[in-house]
Structure formats: structure tokens, C-alpha cells
Design a protein around this motif. Structure first.
Motif, PDB file in Angstrom:
ATOM      1  N   THR A   1       0.839  -1.195   0.000  1.00 36.37           N
ATOM      2  CA  THR A   1       0.000   0.000   0.000  1.00 36.37           C
ATOM      3  C   THR A   1       0.875   1.247   0.000  1.00 36.37           C
ATOM      4  O   THR A   1       1.984   1.244   0.534  1.00 36.37           O
ATOM      5  CB  THR A   1      -0.930   0.030   1.231  1.00 36.37           C
TER       6      THR A   1
ATOM      7  N   SER B   1      -0.569   0.233   5.744  1.00 43.05           N
ATOM      8  CA  SER B   1      -1.240  -0.983   6.224  1.00 43.05           C
ATOM      9  C   SER B   1      -0.384  -1.735   7.232  1.00 43.05           C
ATOM     10  O   SER B   1      -0.644  -2.906   7.525  1.00 43.05           O
ATOM     11  CB  SER B   1      -1.562  -1.908   5.039  1.00 43.05           C
TER      12      SER B   1
ATOM     13  N   TRP C   1      -8.321  -1.416   7.093  1.00 40.78           N
ATOM     14  CA  TRP C   1      -7.381  -0.392   7.537  1.00 40.78           C
ATOM     15  C   TRP C   1      -7.688   0.913   6.805  1.00 40.78           C
ATOM     16  O   TRP C   1      -8.388   0.924   5.806  1.00 40.78           O
ATOM     17  CB  TRP C   1      -5.927  -0.822   7.305  1.00 40.78           C
TER      18      TRP C   1
END
Length: 223
Positions: A112, A122, A155
Motif C-alpha cells: 500500500t 497498512s 485499515w
């Protein structure tokens, strides 16, 4: 194919090249923060001069996937060096949210990047993501992943579905699919039940109709 950020366009031509226009720092030119000067811009331009097969967009950046499954990123989004190196190994799929991106790599890992508060970081759930990711679903400011065992990990911005702790006990297995509004998620379970979380005013609270959410075949969302 034409993709768009909020203020720029990117056109993918038949020959695999990309043409961009619009607000320079939101994808309308081959620019990226901390990427250097004209040489860096020229390098980005060369990377999208051919061999591009898909283009994805956040609100202020573009992500191009090439024929060899490597990725080219430009616009107002930060890609840390470690994530840049991971992306160079090749991607299976790209999932953009408003200000962040989740990329599923060929080796099954999830990377990410982008705004840390809205899904670009994340790290807090990375240990759980190593269990194998089956699919990723973005809201505007968060992500939810369905794992290989049917469990769910979320998340990003808690007010946009980035925290599913209140319903985590119902998301440990048997999740078939997740659907997102801009600020909430709904998980369809294999038994036909539905679990929701996120902003209660924008779909995250289904308590009023929970007794009717059985035998559900599909869930649809506005955004």
C-alpha cells in the motif's frame, strides 16, 4: 480508454502509449513529488511511451500497469522506496481509493502507498495480511481485504470503514464478498447474512434492518 483524477485525464492509446492533460500536479503532467527535475519527468514519460495495458486513478494520481506487470505512478502521491521496489516485481491487481492505493503483487503480498491516514499505511494489519489475500475492496478513505480463509481485515480512516473491530467476531471466516459506499463496508457472508461497519450515517449501521438481512444473494451500494 480514458481515466481521470479530479482534475486531469489520462488516455491509453491503441499502441500502448499514454497521453495526459489537466492540472499538472494531479496527473496532468508526468510529475511526482520528490521524483527529481526534468530528467525524472522525462524518464516517467519514456515509461508510458508504450507497453501500457491499464490505467487506474486516485483523486490526484494515476497508476499505469505495463505489459510486464510493472507499475508507473505519477501525480500527487508518495511511493516510499521499499514499496517502489516491491512494485517493480510485478502486480496482479491495483485497487485505488481516493488518496491511496493497494497493490496485490504477483507473489501474493499486498503493498500500500499514498496517504497514510486513508489506507496508504497498512503496517498495523500487515501480519494478518500475510495469511493470503483473496480480494481488496476500497471505500473512499479505507480498504477491506477478504483473506484466503474468508476472514476480513480493514485499515485506513476508521470513520470510512478502516476499523472493523466492533464486528470482527463476525468477520473471522466465510466472507464471500464486500461492497463499499464512500464511507462504509458491507460484507456478504456465505450463509446469506450481512455485516456492516464504518460511518453509521452512510451505511455502516444496519441495525434497523438487521432482522431482515438473511438469505441475501447480493448487496449493492451507492458511493
Amino acid at each position: 480508454t480514458v481515466a481521470s483524477t479530479y482534475t486531469a485525464f489520462a488516455a491509453l492509446k491503441e499502441d500502448g502509449s499514454v497521453v495526459v492533460w489537466g492540472k499538472s500536479r494531479e496527473g496532468g503532467s508526468m510529475w511526482r513529488p520528490n521524483a527529481g527535475g526534468e530528467d525524472a519527468q522525462r524518464h516517467l514519460q519514456e515509461q508510458v511511451a508504450g507497453g501500457v495495458k491499464e490505467i487506474f486513478a486516485t483523486s490526484n494520481a494515476f497508476i499505469a500497469v505495463k505489459d510486464d506487470d510493472t507499475v508507473v505512478v505519477w501525480g500527487s502521491i508518495h511511493v516510499p522506496l521499499a514499496e517502489e521496489q516491491d512494485l517493480a516485481t510485478g502486480v496482479q491487481a491495483i485497487f485505488p481509493s481516493e488518496f491511496a492505493v493497494a497493490a496485490l503483487l504477483k507473489d501474493g503480498r499486498l503493498v500500500t502507498f499514498g496517504d497514510r491516514d486513508t489506507g496508504g499505511d497498512s503496517s498495523a494489519v500487515q501480519a494478518r495480511l500475510t495469511r493470503g489475500v483473496r480480494d481488496i475492496f476500497p471505500s473512499q478513505r479505507a480498504f477491506a481485504a477478504v483473506l484466503a480463509d474468508g476472514g476480513v481485515v480493514a485499515w485506513g480512516d476508521p470513520e470510512a470503514g478502516g476499523d472493523c473491530g466492533a464486528v470482527q467476531d463476525r468477520l473471522t471466516s466465510d466472507t464471500d464478498k464486500i461492497v463499499a459506499t464512500g464511507f462504509a463496508f458491507a460484507a456478504l457472508k456465505s450463509d446469506g447474512s450481512v455485516v456492516t461497519w464504518g460511518d453509521p450515517r452512510k451505511g455502516g449501521d444496519s441495525s434497523r434492518v438487521q432482522d431482515r438481512l438473511s438469505g441475501v444473494q447480493s448487496v449493492y451500494a451507492t458511493s
